[in-house]
Structures are given as structure tokens and as C-alpha cells.
Design a protein around this motif. Structure first.
Motif, short mmCIF file in Angstrom:
data_model
loop_
_atom_site.label_atom_id
_atom_site.label_comp_id
_atom_site.label_asym_id
_atom_site.label_seq_id
_atom_site.Cartn_x
_atom_site.Cartn_y
_atom_site.Cartn_z
N ASN A 156 0.82 -1.29 0.05
CA ASN A 156 -0.03 0.03 0.03
C ASN A 156 0.85 1.43 -0.07
N THR A 157 1.91 1.20 0.66
CA THR A 157 2.82 2.36 0.90
C THR A 157 3.55 2.79 -0.56
N LEU A 158 4.04 1.61 -1.09
CA LEU A 158 4.67 1.81 -2.34
C LEU A 158 3.96 1.64 -3.82
N LYS A 159 2.73 1.27 -3.37
CA LYS A 159 1.42 1.26 -4.38
C LYS A 159 2.18 0.20 -5.42
N ARG A 160 2.42 -0.73 -5.22
CA ARG A 160 2.75 -1.81 -6.21
C ARG A 160 2.75 -3.00 -5.42
N PRO A 161 2.43 -4.34 -6.18
CA PRO A 161 2.56 -5.61 -5.69
C PRO A 161 3.90 -6.08 -5.16
N VAL A 162 3.83 -6.92 -4.21
CA VAL A 162 4.94 -7.32 -3.63
C VAL A 162 4.80 -8.94 -3.63
N THR A 163 6.16 -9.48 -3.37
CA THR A 163 6.22 -11.04 -3.38
C THR A 163 6.61 -11.26 -1.85
N LEU A 164 5.80 -12.36 -1.32
CA LEU A 164 5.88 -12.54 -0.05
C LEU A 164 6.45 -14.02 0.25
N VAL A 165 7.42 -14.35 0.89
CA VAL A 165 7.80 -16.03 1.05
C VAL A 165 8.05 -16.02 2.42
N GLY A 166 7.53 -17.04 3.09
CA GLY A 166 7.69 -17.20 4.53
C GLY A 166 6.98 -16.55 5.62
N VAL A 167 6.41 -17.20 6.51
CA VAL A 167 5.54 -16.66 7.25
C VAL A 167 5.75 -16.98 8.73
N GLY A 168 6.90 -17.56 9.04
CA GLY A 168 7.25 -18.23 10.24
C GLY A 168 7.13 -17.55 11.61
N HIS A 169 7.18 -16.22 11.70
CA HIS A 169 7.23 -15.57 12.96
C HIS A 169 5.72 -15.26 12.99
N ALA A 170 5.28 -15.29 14.56
CA ALA A 170 3.82 -14.98 14.60
C ALA A 170 3.67 -13.26 14.79
N ALA A 171 4.75 -12.61 15.12
CA ALA A 171 4.71 -11.05 14.90
C ALA A 171 6.06 -10.58 14.42
N ILE A 172 6.13 -9.56 13.50
CA ILE A 172 7.32 -9.19 12.87
C ILE A 172 7.64 -7.89 13.66
N LYS A 173 8.46 -7.88 14.65
CA LYS A 173 9.22 -6.60 14.98
C LYS A 173 10.49 -6.25 14.60
N LYS A 174 11.53 -7.15 14.38
CA LYS A 174 12.88 -6.75 14.03
C LYS A 174 12.83 -6.93 12.40
N ILE A 175 13.09 -5.94 11.57
CA ILE A 175 12.98 -5.68 10.28
C ILE A 175 14.19 -5.23 9.48
N ALA A 176 14.85 -5.96 8.73
CA ALA A 176 16.08 -5.61 8.05
C ALA A 176 15.50 -5.02 6.72
N TRP A 177 16.26 -4.25 5.94
CA TRP A 177 16.03 -3.76 4.75
C TRP A 177 17.21 -3.18 3.95
N CYS A 178 17.27 -3.41 2.72
CA CYS A 178 18.02 -2.92 1.60
C CYS A 178 17.67 -2.97 0.44
N SER A 179 17.39 -1.54 -0.36
CA SER A 179 16.87 -1.31 -1.60
C SER A 179 17.67 -2.06 -2.71
N GLY A 180 16.96 -2.09 -3.82
CA GLY A 180 17.35 -2.75 -5.20
C GLY A 180 17.66 -4.12 -5.21
#
Length: 254
Positions: A156-180
């Protein structure tokens, strides 16, 4: 509207981005020399012909991009698409400034910082070489209830579809990111204790790693994740000199 010189503009970009700190895939800084005096700066993600033509229409004196024209290992002959792009820049005496990894890494104005800002994420530290991967969490200190909630937020933020793989954690708190195209940083993100990793692209191995480790992988598009650093930094520098700045978006589904 003020003017500055090409060299003063280059010095300002270099001072902020410190390209000498990085081992990169191509030359950072001034890639094509244009007119000495600069009044109008156009920023964009990639030095495509469409961006160059739009910059010409906007009467640009300089273009600032993340993806320039020259890359290590590329055929060095000036033919075809490369000749066409260079011919336009030279014919209109437009300078091309390009910064790749330095623009990703800048802690306030870079692609990762600006992507995090839009996603409501705050970095506490970096987790990969050359300070490229950011690690943190929601700026409000909360968490995402599920991986699907985080994926929907990114979509919703980037206004484009995303690919999601892996839903192991019940809650997502610690997030890593790197563009490109930073899918290769997934393993360092896992080692750093991330619950989820956000980047532009996914390759075949990352899907298996996400399922086997329980760490969520979200690919939101290479271009989509890197369209914020160039305008942020170019606008900042243009304001220092009182120059006109305009970001031109050239859509890219990748």
C-alpha cells in the motif's frame, strides 16, 4: 534562481556521499561533463533515454541519478543504446552525475533511509558490508501482527504488488531492509536476527531460505525501492545553492 558551477556541484555531492569509501560496480560522480554553469538539476532513478529526453524538455543543465551509464564488465563500445543516450547528453551539454552504492548507504538521504522513512521504519544499526543493509523496526516501537500485514503495508505504501515468502514468525518486530537487488544480503539479515527482510528483488535461493528459517522475505521491486534517494539528495544539494530541482519519475515494473 541562482547558478553554481559543475565542479562546485560535484564537490557538494562527493562531500555528502563520500564515494571513496565504497567498492562499487561502476564510477561514482561526474560520468558525463556538460556545461560549466548549472541552474536546473533533474533527478531520476536511471539514466535512461526517456529520462534524458524529459530532462532536455525541462531545460536541465545537470541530471542526478542512482543508475548511471557505465558499469564494470560492460562492453565499452559506444554503440546502440549507449551512443543514443550519450549523444543526447553531449548535444545538449548536460552533465550526468551518478552515485550507486554511496546513494544507497547515506544515513539520512539515501535509498535505504528514505525507503525506511516511507515505510515508517527506523534503523538502529547496519548489518552488512559497506553499511548498506539497515536493521531496525517500526518507528512507533510496535510490531506487525503477521508477515501478511507487513507485506500489505509495503504494498500500500509503495503502490505496487510485492512478493511474500515465509510467514514463520507470529509477529514481525525486527526488520532488515536494503533497496534494489540486495537479495544476497538475506543471509546476513537472518544472522542479525531479523524477523523479516525487505528488498527489491528475489532470486531462487531466497525462497527456500525464507521457508526453512522462518524469516519473512518481501520483494517490493528494484525501481520501487530506489526511487526516493535521488530526489531527496538532489533536492538537498540544490537548495544549498538555490538551484531549481525537479524529480522525474520514469515508470519501471522491475
Amino acid at each position: 534562481m541562482n547558478t553554481t558551477t559543475r565542479q562546485e556541484l560535484l564537490a557538494a555531492f562527493d562531500k555528502l556521499l563520500q564515494p571513496e569509501r565504497f567498492k562499487d560496480y561502476g564510477p561514482n560522480g561526474l560520468q558525463v561533463e556538460g556545461k560549466t554553469q548549472v541552474r536546473r538539476v533533474i533527478s531520476g532513478v536511471t539514466a535512461s533515454r526517456a529520462l534524458i529526453e524529459a530532462a532536455i524538455d525541462a531545460q536541465a543543465d545537470a541530471i542526478f541519478v542512482h543508475h548511471g551509464l557505465f558499469w564494470r564488465g560492460q562492453d565499452g563500445r559506444v554503440t546502440g543504446w549507449k551512443k543514443q543516450r550519450l549523444a543526447l547528453l553531449l548535444a545538449h551539454d548536460i552533465s550526468l552525475f551518478a552515485y550507486h552504492l554511496p546513494l544507497d548507504a547515506h544515513p539520512q538521504l539515501g535509498n535505504n533511509a528514505q525507503l525506511g522513512l516511507r515505510l515508517g521504519l527506523t534503523a538502529s544499526n547496519c548489518f552488512s558490508e559497506q553499511d548498506l543493509g539497515f536493521l531496525g523496526g517500526r518507528s512507533d516501537g510496535g510490531s506487525f501482527a503477521t508477515a501478511s500485514d507487513l507485506a500489505l503495508h509495503v504494498k500500500n505504501t509503495l503502490k505496487r504488488p510485492v512478493t511474500l515468502v515465509g510467514v514463520g514468525h507470529a509477529a514481525i518486530k525486527k526488520i532488515a531492509w536494503c533497496s534494489g537487488g540486495a537479495q544476497g544480503y538475506f543471509e546476513p539479515a537472518i544472522a542479525a536476527g531479523a524477523d523479516a527482510f525487505i528488498t527489491g528483488e528475489i532470486s531462487e535461493p531466497q525462497a527456500h531460505l525464507a521457508r526453512e528459517t522462518g524469516v519473512t522475505f518481501i520483494a517490493c521491486g528494484h525501481h520501487a525501492s530506489e526511487r526516493y534517494g535521488a530526489p531527496a539528495l538532489a533536492s538537498h544539494v540544490a537548495a544549498q545553492f538555490g538551484l531549481h530541482h525537479q524529480f522525474i519519475e520514469i515508470d519501471n515494473p522491475a
